[in-house]
Write an enzyme that holds these catalytic residues in place. Structure first.
Site, mmCIF file in Angstrom:
data_model
loop_
_atom_site.group_PDB
_atom_site.id
_atom_site.type_symbol
_atom_site.label_atom_id
_atom_site.label_comp_id
_atom_site.label_asym_id
_atom_site.label_seq_id
_atom_site.Cartn_x
_atom_site.Cartn_y
_atom_site.Cartn_z
ATOM 1 N N PHE A 94 -37.980 82.867 111.241
ATOM 2 C CA PHE A 94 -36.637 82.943 111.243
ATOM 3 C C PHE A 94 -35.990 83.425 109.710
ATOM 4 O O PHE A 94 -36.875 83.447 108.783
ATOM 5 C CB PHE A 94 -35.638 81.632 111.523
ATOM 6 C CG PHE A 94 -35.688 80.381 110.311
ATOM 7 C CD1 PHE A 94 -34.957 80.594 109.378
ATOM 8 C CD2 PHE A 94 -37.041 79.744 110.541
ATOM 9 C CE1 PHE A 94 -34.892 79.325 108.372
ATOM 10 C CE2 PHE A 94 -36.925 78.988 109.273
ATOM 11 C CZ PHE A 94 -36.206 78.572 108.502
ATOM 12 N N CYS A 95 -35.125 83.839 109.821
ATOM 13 C CA CYS A 95 -34.366 84.515 108.805
ATOM 14 C C CYS A 95 -32.754 84.613 108.987
ATOM 15 O O CYS A 95 -32.209 83.991 109.905
ATOM 16 C CB CYS A 95 -34.788 85.828 108.214
ATOM 17 S SG CYS A 95 -34.653 87.336 109.810
ATOM 18 N N THR A 96 -31.949 85.301 108.010
ATOM 19 C CA THR A 96 -30.438 85.289 108.032
ATOM 20 C C THR A 96 -30.113 85.728 109.612
ATOM 21 O O THR A 96 -29.326 85.085 110.321
ATOM 22 C CB THR A 96 -30.072 85.877 106.944
ATOM 23 O OG1 THR A 96 -30.313 85.678 105.788
ATOM 24 C CG2 THR A 96 -28.325 85.850 107.102
ATOM 25 N N ILE A 128 -30.485 82.906 111.840
ATOM 26 C CA ILE A 128 -29.764 81.715 111.641
ATOM 27 C C ILE A 128 -28.285 81.806 111.980
ATOM 28 O O ILE A 128 -27.545 81.010 112.632
ATOM 29 C CB ILE A 128 -29.812 81.336 110.153
ATOM 30 C CG1 ILE A 128 -31.304 81.209 109.695
ATOM 31 C CG2 ILE A 128 -28.848 80.272 109.764
ATOM 32 C CD1 ILE A 128 -31.392 80.962 107.984
#
Length: 255
Positions: free
Chosen positions: A182-184, A211
């Site tokens: 996951f990331c932004t 996210i």
């Protein structure tokens, strides 16, 4: 009152005409009085824009008339002021730099899980096949320090180009687990998930929309802290309101 619409959006799609697009999109965005940053590369587009809702939606609608961008699905949040100082459109070598040219998401993505699925897996403690689930944070260390999923794996990288060697150093720790990168907003974890599969890890997924989409579509459970964003708001809380910055430095959005 929050009247400024903020969007973030990316798509991996071949753009051999990136330089011509740069001039066109800069002209359109400037005419609409939008501010933010658009990155273009041969591999795709990555953009962060803010302005009045009608102007932002109009810009996106015009962009969707190009068949390559017809399915753009920006993530939205609101603020009381425009969190950017100028409008920049840049052509880069990569829209998110990994320095691993064999990774071409436009040629085929790794499987993704929806925010609702990840929320359910984390609540029940395993995936639907009974395998343990781990979340892998693919962001830079200072971003992780502002907030992340509970017990997320964090390799303390300072820039995304450090992810490939970090993966090879820790790959054995991920074997026989279901790994959700996951990331932004999804761009980094999309490349990361492809690389992990190329490195032989079988049960690897990317969090669809990152996210920000998790905040939008769930109650934010299993995540603590805020989400660092690359504008003057600096962090967003789980309700997508501006949060409180703790210790992150200024940083380029494509690092």
């Amino acid at each position: 009152m929050n009247e400024v619409l903020n969007i973030s959006c990316y798509k991996f799609v071949p753009l051999p005409d990136a330089e011509a697009l740069r001039a066109l999109l800069h002209e359109r965005a400037t005419a609409a009085a939008l501010k933010g940053t658009i990155l273009l590369a041969h591999e795709g587009i990555n953009m962060f824009l803010a302005g009045p809702a009608a102007a932002v939606h109009g810009f996106v609608d015009a962009l969707r008339t190009d068949p390559r961008f017809a399915d753009l699905a920006p993530k939205e949040s609101w603020s009381s002021t425009v969190p950017f100082r100028k409008m920049l459109v840049k052509v880069k070598r990569e829209i998110i730099r990994m320095d691993h040219p064999a990774i071409q998401p436009s040629a085929g993505r790794a499987p993704a899980v929806t925010p609702a699925t990840l929320h359910r897996w984390l609540t029940q403690g395993h995936d639907d096949a009974g395998r343990p689930v781990v979340t892998l944070d693919t962001r830079n260390a200072f971003e992780v320090d502002e907030g992340t999923f509970d017990n997320a794996i964090d390799w303390r990288i300072d820039k995304f180009t450090e992810f490939p060697p970090a993966l090879r150093a820790h790959k054995a720790e991920l074997a026989d687990k279901t790994v959700v990168s996951f990331c932004t907003g999804g761009i980094r974890c999309e490349k990361a998930a492809i690389l992990m599969r190329e490195e032989g890890l079988t049960h690897v997924y990317q969090l669809e929309g990152g996210i920000l989409k998790y905040f939008e579509e769930t109650d934010g459970a299993h995540y603590h802290g805020g989400c660092f964003v690359f504008d003057e708001r600096r962090t967003l809380a789980a309700d997508l309101s501006a949060g409180t910055l703790r210790n992150a430095p200024e940083n380029a959005i494509d690092k």
